[in-house]
Design a protein around this motif. Structure first.
Motif, PDB file in Angstrom:
ATOM      1  N   PRO A 100       0.993  -1.154   0.075  1.00  0.00           N
ATOM      2  CA  PRO A 100       0.134   0.132   0.341  1.00  0.00           C
ATOM      3  C   PRO A 100       0.955   0.966   0.419  1.00  0.00           C
ATOM      4  N   ASP A 101       0.118   2.483  -0.429  1.00  0.00           N
ATOM      5  CA  ASP A 101       1.355   3.467  -0.701  1.00  0.00           C
ATOM      6  C   ASP A 101       1.452   4.389   0.488  1.00  0.00           C
ATOM      7  N   ASP A 102       0.787   4.146   1.520  1.00  0.00           N
ATOM      8  CA  ASP A 102       0.861   4.431   2.550  1.00  0.00           C
ATOM      9  C   ASP A 102       1.497   3.237   3.886  1.00  0.00           C
ATOM     10  N   ALA A 103       2.008   2.433   3.685  1.00  0.00           N
ATOM     11  CA  ALA A 103       2.630   1.381   3.934  1.00  0.00           C
ATOM     12  C   ALA A 103       4.029   2.392   4.769  1.00  0.00           C
ATOM     13  N   PRO A 104       4.263   2.028   6.117  1.00  0.00           N
ATOM     14  CA  PRO A 104       5.403   2.907   6.941  1.00  0.00           C
ATOM     15  C   PRO A 104       6.793   2.987   6.155  1.00  0.00           C
ATOM     16  N   ALA A 105       7.064   3.984   5.731  1.00  0.00           N
ATOM     17  CA  ALA A 105       8.379   4.202   4.731  1.00  0.00           C
ATOM     18  C   ALA A 105       9.787   2.950   5.541  1.00  0.00           C
ATOM     19  N   ALA A 106       9.515   2.700   6.919  1.00  0.00           N
ATOM     20  CA  ALA A 106      10.693   1.674   6.974  1.00  0.00           C
ATOM     21  C   ALA A 106      10.688   0.234   6.652  1.00  0.00           C
ATOM     22  N   LYS A 107       9.046  -0.112   6.125  1.00  0.00           N
ATOM     23  CA  LYS A 107       9.055  -0.921   5.532  1.00  0.00           C
ATOM     24  C   LYS A 107       9.157  -1.600   4.415  1.00  0.00           C
ATOM     25  N   HIS A 108       8.936  -0.550   4.111  1.00  0.00           N
ATOM     26  CA  HIS A 108       9.436  -0.267   2.108  1.00  0.00           C
ATOM     27  C   HIS A 108      10.782   0.679   1.795  1.00  0.00           C
ATOM     28  N   ARG A 109      11.317   0.192   2.646  1.00  0.00           N
ATOM     29  CA  ARG A 109      13.056   0.975   2.542  1.00  0.00           C
ATOM     30  C   ARG A 109      13.349  -0.488   3.020  1.00  0.00           C
ATOM     31  N   ALA A 110      13.366  -1.433   3.851  1.00  0.00           N
ATOM     32  CA  ALA A 110      13.649  -2.615   3.567  1.00  0.00           C
ATOM     33  C   ALA A 110      13.465  -3.448   2.883  1.00  0.00           C
ATOM     34  N   ILE A 111      12.148  -3.804   1.885  1.00  0.00           N
ATOM     35  CA  ILE A 111      11.898  -4.390   1.095  1.00  0.00           C
ATOM     36  C   ILE A 111      12.722  -4.689   0.145  1.00  0.00           C
ATOM     37  N   GLU A 112      13.043  -2.978  -0.316  1.00  0.00           N
ATOM     38  CA  GLU A 112      13.809  -2.286  -1.726  1.00  0.00           C
ATOM     39  C   GLU A 112      15.093  -2.498  -1.071  1.00  0.00           C
ATOM     40  N   ALA A 113      15.663  -2.929  -0.153  1.00  0.00           N
ATOM     41  CA  ALA A 113      17.293  -3.357   0.519  1.00  0.00           C
ATOM     42  C   ALA A 113      17.160  -4.828  -0.004  1.00  0.00           C
ATOM     43  N   LEU A 114      16.385  -5.598   0.297  1.00  0.00           N
ATOM     44  CA  LEU A 114      16.835  -6.972   0.098  1.00  0.00           C
ATOM     45  C   LEU A 114      16.325  -7.223  -1.487  1.00  0.00           C
ATOM     46  N   ARG A 115      16.323  -6.503  -2.214  1.00  0.00           N
ATOM     47  CA  ARG A 115      16.834  -6.491  -3.477  1.00  0.00           C
ATOM     48  C   ARG A 115      14.904  -6.787  -4.200  1.00  0.00           C
ATOM     49  N   ALA A 116      13.858  -6.629  -3.276  1.00  0.00           N
ATOM     50  CA  ALA A 116      12.819  -7.355  -4.370  1.00  0.00           C
ATOM     51  C   ALA A 116      12.816  -6.179  -5.275  1.00  0.00           C
ATOM     52  N   ARG A 117      11.504  -5.774  -5.717  1.00  0.00           N
ATOM     53  CA  ARG A 117      10.835  -5.445  -6.495  1.00  0.00           C
ATOM     54  C   ARG A 117       9.035  -4.891  -5.888  1.00  0.00           C
TER      55      ARG A 117
END
Length: 334
Positions: A100-117
């Protein structure tokens, strides 16, 4: 599909050398407060910061090799997304997370840091499940649901399995309920140990779709909940977990938002533990409804700790205001 405690044991074998065997903590102050021994299973210390890694890794790891190599996709409020991202990385494949576009920023960043799209959708506007299915069909990806999957439920159930191996005398377990996978896995593991062991789900008052569904005898859909527990903003229980929970859950306790922030503060004060709102919900249920639990030791699953610092600090401030006094967590607020 039949589902037994053997599925949980198989998941435990797959996770044995991968997942963290998270600690169980106690506090004499909390024991005195609620009038019984209380043991907390700290899944906020699991890989990716929540219990979700257990189910995601078990599900991705159980895929046939060709399907696994093609990649996986899942929808998430954040924690399941991080879990499938890490599981995919460890198992040599790719992951797409619909967030969701309102997900906590920390969770968004963590997913991308794990190289997921990451593919975002508008909460309350777009249909996330349709988005997932369209991408999965177009790119031939395997969907790994956050709850509605036997391998996900079995993996989640290893949380309770570990707790029961350490504490076989538990009289009850409190577990947060979102889609219902953790509650279902906990209930299956608990029943294998003792049919007398009670499992209570806990969810926010504003997100009590499972409580209402169990009392109605069928799944109830509610409007998108407004709750700080972003991991529990489900509008309807997932079918497979609901069938299990309908059979094995003792009851569901609903807690107001204020209880959740006070539980977060109490976890810090008494255990020096950082829990996200969803992760603190079961503990909030203990503090609100200890009188409803059977006599004996109670286990509580603290399911996750992924929370933005600013949000965490604000919520602890709210808890302090509600309690009307400064607490030992004060230094962390400066």
């Amino acid at each position: 599909m039949s589902f037994t405690h053997l599925d949980v044991l198989y998941a435990a074998r797959r996770l044995r050398h991968v997942a963290v065997r998270t600690p169980v903590l106690s506090s004499s102050l909390i024991d005195d407060l609620v009038g019984r021994r209380v043991s907390l299973k700290m899944e906020n210390q699991q890989l990716t910061g929540s219990f979700k890694f257990r189910g995601a890794y078990n599900a991705v790891g159980s895929l046939p090799e060709l399907k696994r190599k093609a990649g996986v996709i899942g929808a998430s409020s954040g924690n399941h997304g991080q879990a499938i991202a890490l599981a995919a990385r460890l198992l040599g494949t790719s992951a797409t997370v619909v967030l969701p576009d309102d997900a906590p920023a920390a969770k968004h960043r963590a997913i991308e840091a794990l190289r997921a799209r990451v593919v975002t959708y508008r909460q309350g506007v777009d249909n996330r499940d349709i988005t997932v299915q369209e991408i999965a069909h177009r790119e031939r990806l395997t969907v790994v649901p956050s709850s509605d999957h036997p391998a996900v439920i079995a993996g989640a159930g290893t949380t309770a399995l570990e707790m029961l191996q350490a504490l076989p005398d538990l009289a009850a377990i409190l577990v947060p309920v979102g889609g219902g996978g953790l509650a279902a896995g906990t209930a299956i593991a608990a029943r294998a140990y003792s049919p007398r062991l009670k499992v209570f789900g806990v969810e926010p008052v504003t997100a009590n779709d499972t409580q209402r569904s169990l009392r109605a005898g069928h799944r109830i859909r509610i409007s998108t909940p407004a709750t700080i527990a972003d991991g529990l903003r489900h509008t309807e229980p997932a079918p497979m977990p609901f069938a299990i929970n309908q059979q094995y859950l003792t009851d569901v306790i609903a807690v107001p938002e204020g209880d959740i922030v006070e539980a977060m503060a109490s976890l810090w004060r008494n255990y020096k533990v950082v829990a996200e709102p969803s992760g603190a919900v079961a503990f909030a249920g203990l503090l609100r409804a200890a009188h409803r639990l059977p006599e004996g030791r109670v286990g509580v699953i603290v399911s996750g700790g992924n929370v933005d610092w600013d949000s965490y600090r604000t919520m602890l401030d709210i808890a302090i205001d509600r309690q009307g006094r400064r607490i030992h967590a004060a230094p962390v607020l400066r």
